[in-house]
Scaffold this motif. Structure first.
Motif, mmCIF file in Angstrom:
data_model
loop_
_atom_site.group_PDB
_atom_site.id
_atom_site.type_symbol
_atom_site.label_atom_id
_atom_site.label_comp_id
_atom_site.label_asym_id
_atom_site.label_seq_id
_atom_site.Cartn_x
_atom_site.Cartn_y
_atom_site.Cartn_z
ATOM 1 N N ALA A 71 0.813 -1.212 0.000
ATOM 2 C CA ALA A 71 0.000 0.000 0.000
ATOM 3 C C ALA A 71 0.842 1.255 0.000
ATOM 4 C CB ALA A 71 -0.931 0.002 1.206
ATOM 5 N N ASN A 72 2.129 1.122 0.071
ATOM 6 C CA ASN A 72 2.996 2.286 0.192
ATOM 7 C C ASN A 72 3.904 2.465 -1.016
ATOM 8 O OD1 ASN A 72 2.376 1.627 3.183
ATOM 9 N ND2 ASN A 72 3.312 3.640 3.220
ATOM 10 N N ALA A 73 4.330 3.686 -1.168
ATOM 11 C CA ALA A 73 5.385 3.978 -2.124
ATOM 12 C C ALA A 73 6.725 3.604 -1.494
ATOM 13 C CB ALA A 73 5.374 5.463 -2.483
ATOM 14 N N MET A 74 7.702 3.360 -2.346
ATOM 15 C CA MET A 74 9.042 3.025 -1.881
ATOM 16 C C MET A 74 10.051 3.899 -2.611
ATOM 17 S SD MET A 74 8.628 0.570 0.331
ATOM 18 C CE MET A 74 10.324 -0.016 0.511
ATOM 19 N N GLY A 75 11.121 4.214 -1.940
ATOM 20 C CA GLY A 75 12.124 5.052 -2.557
ATOM 21 C C GLY A 75 13.531 4.554 -2.282
ATOM 22 N N TRP A 76 14.417 4.842 -3.202
ATOM 23 C CA TRP A 76 15.848 4.629 -3.011
ATOM 24 C C TRP A 76 16.522 5.991 -2.934
ATOM 25 C CZ3 TRP A 76 18.457 0.319 -1.883
ATOM 26 C CH2 TRP A 76 17.874 -0.927 -2.169
ATOM 27 N N TYR A 77 17.308 6.171 -1.897
ATOM 28 C CA TYR A 77 18.090 7.379 -1.709
ATOM 29 C C TYR A 77 19.572 7.012 -1.742
ATOM 30 C CZ TYR A 77 14.027 10.082 -0.049
ATOM 31 O OH TYR A 77 12.828 10.753 0.052
ATOM 32 N N ARG A 78 20.406 8.014 -1.902
ATOM 33 C CA ARG A 78 21.846 7.792 -1.775
ATOM 34 C C ARG A 78 22.481 9.013 -1.109
ATOM 35 N NH1 ARG A 78 23.677 7.954 -8.175
ATOM 36 N NH2 ARG A 78 23.316 10.202 -8.533
ATOM 37 N N GLN A 79 23.597 8.729 -0.463
ATOM 38 C CA GLN A 79 24.351 9.795 0.190
ATOM 39 C C GLN A 79 25.834 9.565 -0.028
ATOM 40 O OE1 GLN A 79 23.471 10.399 4.370
ATOM 41 N NE2 GLN A 79 24.195 12.511 4.246
ATOM 42 N N ALA A 80 26.438 10.504 -0.714
ATOM 43 C CA ALA A 80 27.879 10.457 -0.950
ATOM 44 C C ALA A 80 28.578 11.261 0.146
ATOM 45 C CB ALA A 80 28.199 11.032 -2.322
ATOM 46 N N PRO A 81 29.843 10.988 0.401
ATOM 47 C CA PRO A 81 30.567 11.719 1.449
ATOM 48 C C PRO A 81 30.508 13.222 1.230
ATOM 49 C CG PRO A 81 31.847 9.841 0.713
ATOM 50 C CD PRO A 81 30.681 9.945 -0.224
ATOM 51 N N GLY A 82 30.136 13.941 2.273
ATOM 52 C CA GLY A 82 30.087 15.382 2.214
ATOM 53 C C GLY A 82 28.884 15.949 1.493
ATOM 54 N N TYR B 34 20.218 3.852 0.349
ATOM 55 C CA TYR B 34 19.242 3.518 1.378
ATOM 56 C C TYR B 34 17.856 3.352 0.760
ATOM 57 C CZ TYR B 34 22.737 5.620 4.515
ATOM 58 O OH TYR B 34 23.884 5.935 5.192
ATOM 59 N N CYS B 35 17.090 2.410 1.262
ATOM 60 C CA CYS B 35 15.697 2.359 0.842
ATOM 61 C C CYS B 35 14.811 2.912 1.955
ATOM 62 C CB CYS B 35 15.264 0.960 0.433
ATOM 63 S SG CYS B 35 15.105 -0.237 1.754
ATOM 64 N N ASN B 36 13.646 3.315 1.534
ATOM 65 C CA ASN B 36 12.715 3.993 2.436
ATOM 66 C C ASN B 36 11.292 3.630 2.023
ATOM 67 O OD1 ASN B 36 10.865 6.682 2.585
ATOM 68 N ND2 ASN B 36 12.195 6.525 4.377
ATOM 69 N N VAL B 37 10.418 3.543 2.988
ATOM 70 C CA VAL B 37 8.999 3.383 2.694
ATOM 71 C C VAL B 37 8.329 4.720 2.934
ATOM 72 C CG1 VAL B 37 8.542 2.535 5.048
ATOM 73 C CG2 VAL B 37 6.890 2.106 3.237
ATOM 74 N N GLY B 38 7.511 5.151 1.999
ATOM 75 C CA GLY B 38 6.905 6.468 2.133
ATOM 76 C C GLY B 38 5.561 6.529 1.427
ATOM 77 N N GLN B 39 5.225 7.709 0.992
ATOM 78 C CA GLN B 39 3.967 7.903 0.281
ATOM 79 C C GLN B 39 4.079 9.116 -0.623
ATOM 80 O OE1 GLN B 39 0.736 9.081 2.938
ATOM 81 N NE2 GLN B 39 2.227 9.648 4.496
#
Length: 121
Positions: free
Chosen positions: A31-42, A94-99
């Motif tokens: 029932a939820n949206a899903m997302g992929w995020y990323r974080q590089a140093p700095g 990182y993955c995340n569950v959202g909407q």
């Protein structure tokens, strides 16, 4: 309790491919949206790709045509297929569950532990 576990990161050469997986717990998944995020140093964490419960997708401009997000609700898993990798794709993903709110992906407080992707030139 919501748990997200990423896997599939590693070292790749420029031009190569990796496939990330995120296994989610909880009956919320379909029932939820899903997302992929990323974080590089700095750098700040950025949304790379998201997929709605209806499988509509969106991507940050820098990965369009190279990355594909998909989901398997039967397996409670979301994937990120990454092709034609570039050194600038190096980051913790990182993955995340959202909407979706007003057509914008809105993350929840639930995050996975992250998986390192390193692309060598």
């Amino acid at each position: 309790q919501v748990q997200l576990v990423e896997s599939g990161g590693g070292l790749a050469q420029a031009g190569g491919s990796l496939r990330l997986s995120c296994a989610a717990s909880g009956r919320f998944f379909g029932a939820n949206a899903m997302g992929w995020y990323r974080q590089a140093p700095g750098k700040e964490r950025e949304l790379v790709a998201a997929i709605s419960s209806g499988r509509s997708t969106e991507y940050v401009d820098s990965v369009k045509g190279r990355f594909t997000i998909s989901r398997d609700n039967a397996k409670n898993t979301v994937y990120l297929q990454m092709n034609s990798l570039k050194p600038e794709d190096t980051a913790v993903y990182y993955c995340n569950v959202g909407q979706y709110i007003a057509n914008s992906y809105t993350p929840s407080r639930y995050w996975g532990q992250g998986t390192q992707v390193t692309v060598s030139s």
